[in-house]
Write a protein that holds these residues in place. Sequence first.
Motif, short mmCIF file in Angstrom:
data_model
loop_
_atom_site.label_atom_id
_atom_site.label_comp_id
_atom_site.label_asym_id
_atom_site.label_seq_id
_atom_site.Cartn_x
_atom_site.Cartn_y
_atom_site.Cartn_z
N ILE A 274 0.83 -1.20 0.00
CA ILE A 274 0.00 0.00 0.00
C ILE A 274 0.87 1.25 0.00
O ILE A 274 0.61 2.22 -0.73
CB ILE A 274 -0.95 -0.01 1.22
CG1 ILE A 274 -1.98 -1.14 1.07
CG2 ILE A 274 -1.66 1.33 1.37
CD1 ILE A 274 -2.84 -1.36 2.30
N CYS A 275 1.93 1.24 0.80
CA CYS A 275 2.80 2.42 0.89
C CYS A 275 3.56 2.65 -0.41
O CYS A 275 3.75 3.80 -0.82
CB CYS A 275 3.77 2.27 2.06
SG CYS A 275 2.97 2.41 3.68
N VAL A 276 4.02 1.58 -1.05
CA VAL A 276 4.71 1.73 -2.33
C VAL A 276 3.75 2.32 -3.37
O VAL A 276 4.12 3.24 -4.12
CB VAL A 276 5.26 0.38 -2.81
CG1 VAL A 276 5.71 0.46 -4.27
CG2 VAL A 276 6.43 -0.05 -1.94
N PHE A 277 2.53 1.81 -3.41
CA PHE A 277 1.54 2.33 -4.35
C PHE A 277 1.26 3.82 -4.08
O PHE A 277 1.23 4.64 -5.00
CB PHE A 277 0.24 1.52 -4.24
CG PHE A 277 -0.86 2.01 -5.14
CD1 PHE A 277 -0.90 1.65 -6.49
CD2 PHE A 277 -1.85 2.84 -4.65
CE1 PHE A 277 -1.91 2.10 -7.32
CE2 PHE A 277 -2.87 3.31 -5.47
CZ PHE A 277 -2.89 2.93 -6.82
N ALA A 278 1.08 4.18 -2.81
CA ALA A 278 0.80 5.57 -2.46
C ALA A 278 2.00 6.46 -2.77
O ALA A 278 1.84 7.60 -3.23
CB ALA A 278 0.44 5.67 -0.97
N VAL A 280 4.32 5.98 -5.14
CA VAL A 280 4.40 6.15 -6.59
C VAL A 280 3.37 7.17 -7.06
O VAL A 280 3.65 8.04 -7.89
CB VAL A 280 4.20 4.80 -7.30
CG1 VAL A 280 4.05 4.99 -8.81
CG2 VAL A 280 5.37 3.87 -7.01
N ASP A 281 2.16 7.09 -6.51
CA ASP A 281 1.11 8.04 -6.88
C ASP A 281 1.50 9.46 -6.47
O ASP A 281 1.29 10.42 -7.23
CB ASP A 281 -0.20 7.63 -6.20
CG ASP A 281 -1.35 8.56 -6.59
OD1 ASP A 281 -1.76 8.54 -7.76
OD2 ASP A 281 -1.81 9.30 -5.71
N LEU A 282 2.08 9.61 -5.28
CA LEU A 282 2.50 10.93 -4.82
C LEU A 282 3.62 11.48 -5.69
O LEU A 282 3.61 12.65 -6.08
CB LEU A 282 2.95 10.85 -3.36
CG LEU A 282 3.40 12.15 -2.70
CD1 LEU A 282 2.27 13.17 -2.68
CD2 LEU A 282 3.88 11.88 -1.27
N LEU A 283 4.60 10.63 -6.00
CA LEU A 283 5.70 11.06 -6.86
C LEU A 283 5.21 11.47 -8.24
O LEU A 283 5.66 12.47 -8.80
CB LEU A 283 6.73 9.94 -6.98
CG LEU A 283 7.75 9.81 -5.86
CD1 LEU A 283 8.54 8.51 -6.00
CD2 LEU A 283 8.69 11.00 -5.86
N PHE A 284 4.28 10.70 -8.79
CA PHE A 284 3.74 11.03 -10.12
C PHE A 284 3.07 12.39 -10.09
O PHE A 284 3.23 13.21 -10.99
CB PHE A 284 2.74 9.95 -10.54
CG PHE A 284 2.16 10.19 -11.91
CD1 PHE A 284 2.85 9.82 -13.06
CD2 PHE A 284 0.90 10.78 -12.06
CE1 PHE A 284 2.31 10.05 -14.31
CE2 PHE A 284 0.36 11.01 -13.30
CZ PHE A 284 1.08 10.63 -14.45
N GLY A 285 2.30 12.66 -9.02
CA GLY A 285 1.63 13.94 -8.92
C GLY A 285 2.59 15.10 -8.78
O GLY A 285 2.37 16.19 -9.32
N LEU A 286 3.70 14.88 -8.08
CA LEU A 286 4.67 15.96 -7.87
C LEU A 286 5.53 16.20 -9.10
O LEU A 286 5.89 17.34 -9.41
CB LEU A 286 5.55 15.63 -6.67
CG LEU A 286 4.86 15.61 -5.30
CD1 LEU A 286 5.83 15.18 -4.22
CD2 LEU A 286 4.29 16.98 -4.97
N GLY A 447 5.62 11.94 1.98
CA GLY A 447 6.60 11.13 1.26
C GLY A 447 7.58 10.48 2.20
O GLY A 447 7.91 9.28 2.05
N GLY A 448 8.09 11.22 3.17
CA GLY A 448 9.01 10.65 4.14
C GLY A 448 8.39 9.54 4.95
O GLY A 448 9.01 8.50 5.20
N LEU A 449 7.14 9.73 5.36
CA LEU A 449 6.45 8.69 6.14
C LEU A 449 6.24 7.43 5.32
O LEU A 449 6.40 6.30 5.83
CB LEU A 449 5.11 9.23 6.65
CG LEU A 449 5.17 10.37 7.67
CD1 LEU A 449 3.76 10.83 8.05
CD2 LEU A 449 5.93 9.93 8.92
N LEU A 450 5.87 7.58 4.06
CA LEU A 450 5.62 6.41 3.21
C LEU A 450 6.90 5.60 2.99
O LEU A 450 6.90 4.36 3.07
CB LEU A 450 5.03 6.85 1.87
CG LEU A 450 3.59 7.38 1.92
CD1 LEU A 450 3.19 7.96 0.57
CD2 LEU A 450 2.62 6.28 2.34
N VAL A 451 8.01 6.29 2.71
CA VAL A 451 9.29 5.58 2.53
C VAL A 451 9.66 4.85 3.81
O VAL A 451 10.08 3.68 3.78
CB VAL A 451 10.40 6.57 2.13
CG1 VAL A 451 11.76 5.87 2.12
CG2 VAL A 451 10.11 7.17 0.76
N ALA A 452 9.51 5.52 4.95
CA ALA A 452 9.86 4.90 6.22
C ALA A 452 8.99 3.68 6.52
O ALA A 452 9.48 2.66 7.02
CB ALA A 452 9.74 5.92 7.35
#
Length: 691
Positions: A274-278, A280-286, A447-452
């Motif tokens: 779930i975090c990887v998917f979120a 990737v979605d956040l990175l795509f938007g940015l 983004g930091g929370l998702l990577v962690a």
Amino acid sequence: MGILFTVCTAIVRQNWTETDQHMEYIQPYLDYFSANPEWAIVVIFLIALGEALLIIGLFVPSTAVLVGAGMLVGSGHLPFWPVIIATCLGAIIGDQLSYWAGRLFGTRLKTMWPLNRYPGLVQRGEDFVRLHGGKSIAVGRFVPGVKAVVPGIVGMLGMSQPFFIFVNVTSGIFWGAAHVFPGILIGQGLALAGDLSGRLLIVLLVLLAILAVAGWVIRLLAASFRPYFDRVLKWISLWALARRSRPIQRFGRAISPENARSTAIVVFVLLAFICVFALVDLLFGLVVGQAVSNLDLSVATLVAEWRNAPADELMVGLSMLADRPVIWSVGAVLVVWLFFWRLWRAGLIALALILSGELLSAGLGLIVDRSAPVTGPLAGIVMTDGTFPSGHALMAALVFGLIAVLASHAMGSWSKAVVAATCSIMVIAICFSRIYLGADWLSDILGGLLVALVLAALFGMVIEALPARRIQPLWLMGVAALVLVLSGAFHISKNQDAQLAAFERPVQLQQVTVAEWTRGKWLDLAGRRIDLAGPAEEVFAAQWLGELTVLERTLLGQGWKVWPKWKWRDAISYLDVNATLKTLPPRPLLHQGLKAKLTLTRDNPTQPGRRDVVRVYRSNFVVDGSPVYLMSFSSEIARTRLSLYAVPLTLRAGRELVEIFDQQLSTTAGVKVMARGNDPDKPLFVFGAGK
């Protein structure tokens, strides 16, 4: 959460002057509880009662509400004895009802709703009672999970009524006090913060509310989803075992709830996915969309309005807990702990994940360009360059996440939930400080929370094979907390001033000439001090044009005392209820969120027990290279609150103080009068250094 909301609004109303504009929606609610405190007592009683009832207590946010009730007591809005009696009676009666249910239904109670929905919890409760015997009633009140079933189980097992009443009453009183008294201390602290600055109070209340809600939700979710998750896994496992394919059958056996580690492994796999998917979605938007989203701008604008000097010190301290010297010290505890117990592979993996967090923080920052200039309402307010992801959020969530995963590996469901909530609260506080200081956008934090979370989930999959008995989770948490406190205190004491200067809000300076200033431009400055963007406070009766050293030297020669710049440690002196004005530092009153650059006092010559105060604030005007300062005049007397602390009470200064000040400066060599006015709501004098 109603009591917690009430205490927030009550303390805000006591210290917030913008009642007409900001309190109109909650004022009827607050007025009702203030006029009818008996209903607040009823709510407190019902919450304490519900917390002690069978199973129901799992879902009652008793800690947040009862601590909130204590805060209302500490701030003077609720009486002490009715609150403490309602809390203790609710806990005692709730446990008594649960005991009677156990005595009435006996072992049939385990097959009845709602206990039949939680067989694992009931079994742990029975084991807890057999292990601790009669003292399980007292001890169980403070143990997450089992506290909701212990009274019913001891009744079911036949404990005598007189013995149960004795232990129930004594432990209920102690439990009630343990919940209310911390709230009283917090309420006193918030009331003191409100005396110092209304804007500081708002920041503290928002932070406390976020931490309270987040901790309760995380603890509830972490402890309550297990039965439903096991049911889903059992259904999928049975479906897989019914297939003819051997790989599918092996998969079914692996995820079966009968496999002790299956649930944890599946949870970590799902969390990572779930975090990887979120992410990737956040990175795509940015990358493809805007570098700074509208949500980022909205949150940053909102929080920027809360900025104030005392809260800046607190938030800088929280942010510094995630600086490399501190967070790596805490991370080293985890690695050394695993090596000490000869868990070499797990220790190396933990070290590799922490290093990976640093590398990912730097690597992703090269992909996402967040350096676009900030415009609009945030220009000159938010200082962030938008490094994605937030290194502080990433490393704090990673290190505390790894410790939480390792410590909870050897714990039961509710203990896991408490550990998860505790570590999450620490991380959320650090993240909040970064947003408050304008150091990171909200999307940087996410983004930091998702990577962690991805890295922590990987660690959780790895350590599922470790023997839990070798981890010693309580000692691990204790050592990590001690290192955090010691390293954080040392780092903050050495570097906080530099960080405060780095995070100081930039001021958009306006350049004017001396001729423009003396012709009337000086009247454009604020005529009164503004603390919380509400009704104006004391008049800025004078302005100073030039360096403060000349003004300070002049006033010292006139008998004024210069006070050092206010620090949080100065609040300790307020705890002495017998303190006099000679020892009490002046309150750090703010103007538009900024502290005074210079604070001076002198004993009032005509009124004993009263002192005159001059505060000098920096303006955003520069006249031919010389800064312009605003001077406010007030008087103070010592005031004792609830016989627990003493603070100076600010009073409006009389016209005679302003006239004396004018006479002192006007006749001083090296000072000249540059302009005069006669409007009582405008500055009256402009002084400057001159021959």
